[in-house]
Design a protein around this motif. Structure first.
Motif, PDB file in Angstrom:
ATOM      1  N   ASP A 190       1.711 -29.251 -20.274  1.00 46.87           N
ATOM      2  CA  ASP A 190       0.215 -28.577 -20.621  1.00 46.87           C
ATOM      3  C   ASP A 190       0.142 -27.183 -19.881  1.00 46.87           C
ATOM      4  OD1 ASP A 190      -2.631 -27.734 -20.415  1.00 46.87           O
ATOM      5  OD2 ASP A 190      -2.903 -29.998 -21.324  1.00 46.87           O
ATOM      6  N   GLY A 191      -0.444 -25.875 -20.248  1.00 44.91           N
ATOM      7  CA  GLY A 191      -0.522 -24.893 -19.383  1.00 44.91           C
ATOM      8  C   GLY A 191      -1.819 -25.078 -18.341  1.00 44.91           C
ATOM      9  N   GLY A 192      -2.498 -25.783 -18.700  1.00 49.97           N
ATOM     10  CA  GLY A 192      -3.656 -26.321 -17.656  1.00 49.97           C
ATOM     11  C   GLY A 192      -3.171 -26.791 -16.287  1.00 49.97           C
ATOM     12  N   VAL A 193      -1.915 -27.316 -16.363  1.00 46.87           N
ATOM     13  CA  VAL A 193      -1.146 -27.594 -15.190  1.00 46.87           C
ATOM     14  C   VAL A 193      -1.047 -26.489 -14.023  1.00 46.87           C
ATOM     15  CG1 VAL A 193       1.105 -28.597 -14.104  1.00 46.87           C
ATOM     16  CG2 VAL A 193       0.069 -29.703 -16.123  1.00 46.87           C
ATOM     17  N   ARG A 194      -0.749 -25.444 -14.623  1.00 47.00           N
ATOM     18  CA  ARG A 194      -0.994 -24.192 -13.603  1.00 47.00           C
ATOM     19  C   ARG A 194      -2.472 -23.678 -13.343  1.00 47.00           C
ATOM     20  NH1 ARG A 194      -1.204 -18.254 -14.347  1.00 47.00           N
ATOM     21  NH2 ARG A 194      -0.150 -17.247 -12.719  1.00 47.00           N
ATOM     22  N   SER A 195      -2.935 -23.707 -14.416  1.00 42.59           N
ATOM     23  CA  SER A 195      -4.532 -23.213 -14.105  1.00 42.59           C
ATOM     24  C   SER A 195      -5.365 -23.379 -15.418  1.00 42.59           C
ATOM     25  CB  SER A 195      -4.464 -21.621 -14.070  1.00 42.59           C
ATOM     26  OG  SER A 195      -5.828 -21.205 -14.257  1.00 42.59           O
ATOM     27  N   PRO A 196      -6.606 -23.773 -15.056  1.00 37.00           N
ATOM     28  CA  PRO A 196      -7.575 -24.161 -16.298  1.00 37.00           C
ATOM     29  C   PRO A 196      -7.697 -23.423 -17.437  1.00 37.00           C
ATOM     30  CG  PRO A 196      -8.741 -24.673 -14.293  1.00 37.00           C
ATOM     31  CD  PRO A 196      -7.419 -24.208 -13.793  1.00 37.00           C
ATOM     32  N   VAL A 197      -7.583 -21.971 -17.054  1.00 40.68           N
ATOM     33  CA  VAL A 197      -7.651 -20.851 -17.735  1.00 40.68           C
ATOM     34  C   VAL A 197      -6.548 -19.955 -17.725  1.00 40.68           C
ATOM     35  CG1 VAL A 197     -10.217 -21.015 -17.831  1.00 40.68           C
ATOM     36  CG2 VAL A 197      -9.063 -19.721 -15.991  1.00 40.68           C
ATOM     37  N   ASN A 198      -5.857 -19.718 -16.785  1.00 42.89           N
ATOM     38  CA  ASN A 198      -4.497 -18.714 -16.779  1.00 42.89           C
ATOM     39  C   ASN A 198      -5.295 -17.073 -17.062  1.00 42.89           C
ATOM     40  OD1 ASN A 198      -2.016 -20.518 -16.054  1.00 42.89           O
ATOM     41  ND2 ASN A 198      -2.952 -21.323 -18.038  1.00 42.89           N
ATOM     42  N   ALA A 199      -6.142 -16.905 -16.310  1.00 43.72           N
ATOM     43  CA  ALA A 199      -6.966 -15.645 -16.607  1.00 43.72           C
ATOM     44  C   ALA A 199      -6.168 -14.509 -16.105  1.00 43.72           C
ATOM     45  CB  ALA A 199      -8.418 -15.547 -15.905  1.00 43.72           C
ATOM     46  N   ASP A 200      -5.159 -14.618 -15.241  1.00 48.04           N
ATOM     47  CA  ASP A 200      -4.405 -13.578 -14.705  1.00 48.04           C
ATOM     48  C   ASP A 200      -3.662 -13.006 -15.903  1.00 48.04           C
ATOM     49  OD1 ASP A 200      -3.050 -16.093 -14.846  1.00 48.04           O
ATOM     50  OD2 ASP A 200      -1.528 -15.196 -13.417  1.00 48.04           O
ATOM     51  N   LEU A 201      -3.424 -13.477 -17.367  1.00 44.73           N
ATOM     52  CA  LEU A 201      -2.687 -13.255 -18.409  1.00 44.73           C
ATOM     53  C   LEU A 201      -3.529 -12.018 -18.945  1.00 44.73           C
ATOM     54  CD1 LEU A 201      -0.930 -16.109 -19.649  1.00 44.73           C
ATOM     55  CD2 LEU A 201       0.114 -14.298 -18.088  1.00 44.73           C
ATOM     56  N   ALA A 202      -4.724 -11.849 -18.522  1.00 42.55           N
ATOM     57  CA  ALA A 202      -5.419 -10.574 -19.006  1.00 42.55           C
ATOM     58  C   ALA A 202      -5.912  -9.588 -18.202  1.00 42.55           C
ATOM     59  CB  ALA A 202      -7.018 -11.390 -19.430  1.00 42.55           C
ATOM     60  N   ALA A 203      -5.064  -9.711 -17.104  1.00 45.78           N
ATOM     61  CA  ALA A 203      -5.337  -8.592 -16.026  1.00 45.78           C
ATOM     62  C   ALA A 203      -4.925  -7.393 -16.677  1.00 45.78           C
ATOM     63  CB  ALA A 203      -4.136  -8.775 -14.828  1.00 45.78           C
ATOM     64  N   GLY A 204      -5.778  -6.189 -16.501  1.00 42.08           N
ATOM     65  CA  GLY A 204      -5.658  -4.702 -17.057  1.00 42.08           C
ATOM     66  C   GLY A 204      -6.600  -4.800 -17.836  1.00 42.08           C
ATOM     67  N   ALA A 205      -7.361  -5.555 -18.701  1.00 39.24           N
ATOM     68  CA  ALA A 205      -8.233  -5.249 -19.573  1.00 39.24           C
ATOM     69  C   ALA A 205      -9.681  -4.612 -19.051  1.00 39.24           C
ATOM     70  CB  ALA A 205      -8.804  -6.483 -20.509  1.00 39.24           C
ATOM     71  N   GLU A 206     -10.368  -4.042 -19.625  1.00 37.22           N
ATOM     72  CA  GLU A 206     -11.601  -3.560 -19.062  1.00 37.22           C
ATOM     73  C   GLU A 206     -12.815  -4.407 -19.110  1.00 37.22           C
ATOM     74  OE1 GLU A 206     -12.395   0.182 -21.332  1.00 37.22           O
ATOM     75  OE2 GLU A 206     -10.674   0.947 -20.723  1.00 37.22           O
ATOM     76  N   VAL A 207     -12.745  -5.394 -20.251  1.00 39.50           N
ATOM     77  CA  VAL A 207     -13.503  -6.374 -20.313  1.00 39.50           C
ATOM     78  C   VAL A 207     -12.959  -7.611 -20.552  1.00 39.50           C
ATOM     79  CG1 VAL A 207     -15.567  -7.249 -21.582  1.00 39.50           C
ATOM     80  CG2 VAL A 207     -15.372  -4.654 -21.109  1.00 39.50           C
ATOM     81  N   VAL A 208     -13.190  -8.734 -19.867  1.00 43.54           N
ATOM     82  CA  VAL A 208     -12.463 -10.156 -20.023  1.00 43.54           C
ATOM     83  C   VAL A 208     -13.869 -11.245 -20.368  1.00 43.54           C
ATOM     84  CG1 VAL A 208     -10.879 -11.887 -19.198  1.00 43.54           C
ATOM     85  CG2 VAL A 208     -10.530  -9.442 -18.936  1.00 43.54           C
ATOM     86  N   VAL A 209     -13.810 -12.032 -21.354  1.00 45.24           N
ATOM     87  CA  VAL A 209     -14.633 -12.958 -21.442  1.00 45.24           C
ATOM     88  C   VAL A 209     -13.790 -14.229 -21.172  1.00 45.24           C
ATOM     89  CG1 VAL A 209     -16.362 -14.066 -22.890  1.00 45.24           C
ATOM     90  CG2 VAL A 209     -16.278 -11.701 -22.797  1.00 45.24           C
ATOM     91  N   VAL A 210     -14.162 -15.120 -20.130  1.00 44.18           N
ATOM     92  CA  VAL A 210     -13.508 -16.237 -19.955  1.00 44.18           C
ATOM     93  C   VAL A 210     -14.255 -17.533 -20.085  1.00 44.18           C
ATOM     94  CG1 VAL A 210     -12.053 -17.660 -18.033  1.00 44.18           C
ATOM     95  CG2 VAL A 210     -12.393 -15.122 -17.920  1.00 44.18           C
ATOM     96  N   VAL A 211     -14.043 -18.285 -21.256  1.00 40.22           N
ATOM     97  CA  VAL A 211     -14.508 -19.449 -21.542  1.00 40.22           C
ATOM     98  C   VAL A 211     -14.024 -20.773 -20.835  1.00 40.22           C
ATOM     99  CG1 VAL A 211     -15.391 -20.793 -23.420  1.00 40.22           C
ATOM    100  CG2 VAL A 211     -15.335 -18.353 -23.730  1.00 40.22           C
ATOM    101  N   GLU A 212     -14.893 -21.357 -19.960  1.00 40.29           N
ATOM    102  CA  GLU A 212     -14.187 -22.431 -19.073  1.00 40.29           C
ATOM    103  C   GLU A 212     -14.904 -23.671 -19.403  1.00 40.29           C
ATOM    104  OE1 GLU A 212     -13.335 -21.142 -15.115  1.00 40.29           O
ATOM    105  OE2 GLU A 212     -14.647 -19.501 -15.476  1.00 40.29           O
ATOM    106  N   PRO A 213     -14.247 -24.623 -20.237  1.00 35.97           N
ATOM    107  CA  PRO A 213     -14.993 -25.923 -20.490  1.00 35.97           C
ATOM    108  C   PRO A 213     -14.976 -26.849 -19.462  1.00 35.97           C
ATOM    109  CG  PRO A 213     -13.625 -25.443 -22.349  1.00 35.97           C
ATOM    110  CD  PRO A 213     -13.364 -24.404 -21.147  1.00 35.97           C
ATOM    111  N   LEU A 214     -13.896 -26.641 -18.332  1.00 31.42           N
ATOM    112  CA  LEU A 214     -13.977 -27.618 -17.340  1.00 31.42           C
ATOM    113  C   LEU A 214     -14.259 -26.976 -15.801  1.00 31.42           C
ATOM    114  CD1 LEU A 214     -10.895 -30.121 -18.438  1.00 31.42           C
ATOM    115  CD2 LEU A 214     -13.631 -30.112 -18.830  1.00 31.42           C
TER     116      LEU A 214
END
Length: 278
Positions: A190-214
């Protein structure tokens, strides 16, 4: 004249986090509600999905049928026997990982590989039937997992060796619940073992929407997206109560879905000014 693309080639990103079947239900309700309010999350130029978020992200990226995910209680995906004490024992090792998160993930991988959690092919088939999308979409979809031996992040795209069902099965392979998924000679969890969202994979975008159930249970461990505009959508107190304590509880799926639909109105008000119009 159109604005220049970000250095990564995308301006908007949607990041969907982990949350088990209950998280899938909440995110599905949220997306359906957002669309009814005139905001389509699928218009993101990059979609990043982790675990439950990978399932929802794949359906969005492929312009698939979200009502499949509404039928989750009848799909059998929420009826897998879950060894909860074993799952929390393994996850406890991760949360107590100390100063070396990679070593903590390696330890979780060792425990996951040693657990008797069924046939990997069954989990791949289960996820494929749930999503109903057999092939990678022609979109910038990133599906996260963790190498069970090295503890390193493995992000899958359509350019990689994994089929979409394999990548999704790996991303949703909760240690101790589902088996690590073999892909190209290695095993992934499971990718959540590293991070619940792994939002760094969106780095560089001007707008990032992060949906975080947990978001109420697990802090991020990914350094963030680094975006100029970042909007997080998290369950409110009423949604958290609907979730309950068990993200695999079939009885919580319908309340979680309805909570997502309800929260969509407030999320839409925050997104309208920054999100691409339909």
């Amino acid at each position: 004249m159109a604005a220049a693309l970000s250095p990564n080639g995308f301006r908007t990103a949607l990041v969907l986090g982990g949350g088990g079947p209950v998280g899938i239900a909440w995110m599905t309700g949220l997306v359906i509600g957002l669309r009814e309010a005139g905001v389509d999350p699928a218009r993101a130029e990059r979609l990043v999905g982790t675990s439950a978020g990978a399932v929802v992200g794949a359906v969005l990226a492929a312009d698939g049928d979200l009502t499949r995910l509404r039928a989750l209680p009848r799909s059998g995906a929420s009826e897998v026997p879950v060894d909860r004490p074993r799952m929390w024992e393994i996850m406890g090792d991760l949360m107590a990982g100390g100063a070396d998160p990679v070593r903590a993930r390696q330890r979780v991988g060792e425990l996951a590989l040693a657990a008797r959690a069924g046939d990997p092919a069954d989990h791949v088939a289960r996820i494929a039937a749930l999503v109903g999308v057999p092939h990678w979409p022609h979109r910038d979809l990133v599906v996260t997992s963790v190498d069970a031996v090295s503890g390193q992040l493995r992000a899958w795209t359509r350019a990689d060796a994994a089929s979409l069902p394999q990548a999704l099965a790996a991303s949703t392979s909760v240690p101790g619940v589902f088996p690590p998924i073999p892909i190209d000679g290695r095993h992934y969890i499971d990718g959540g073992v590293r991070s619940p969202v792994n939002a760094d994979l969106a780095a560089g975008a001007e707008v990032v929407v992060v949906v975080e159930p947990l978001a109420h249970l697990f802090p991020r461990r990914d350094g963030g997206s680094g975006s100029a505009t970042r909007i997080s959508v998290v369950p409110d107190a009423e949604a958290i109560a609907a979730f309950g304590a068990d993200v695999f509880d079939a009885a919580a799926l319908a309340p979680a879905y309805e909570a997502g639909v309800r929260q969509a109105a407030g999320a839409a008000r925050r997104l309208r000014e920054v999100w691409p119009a339909g």
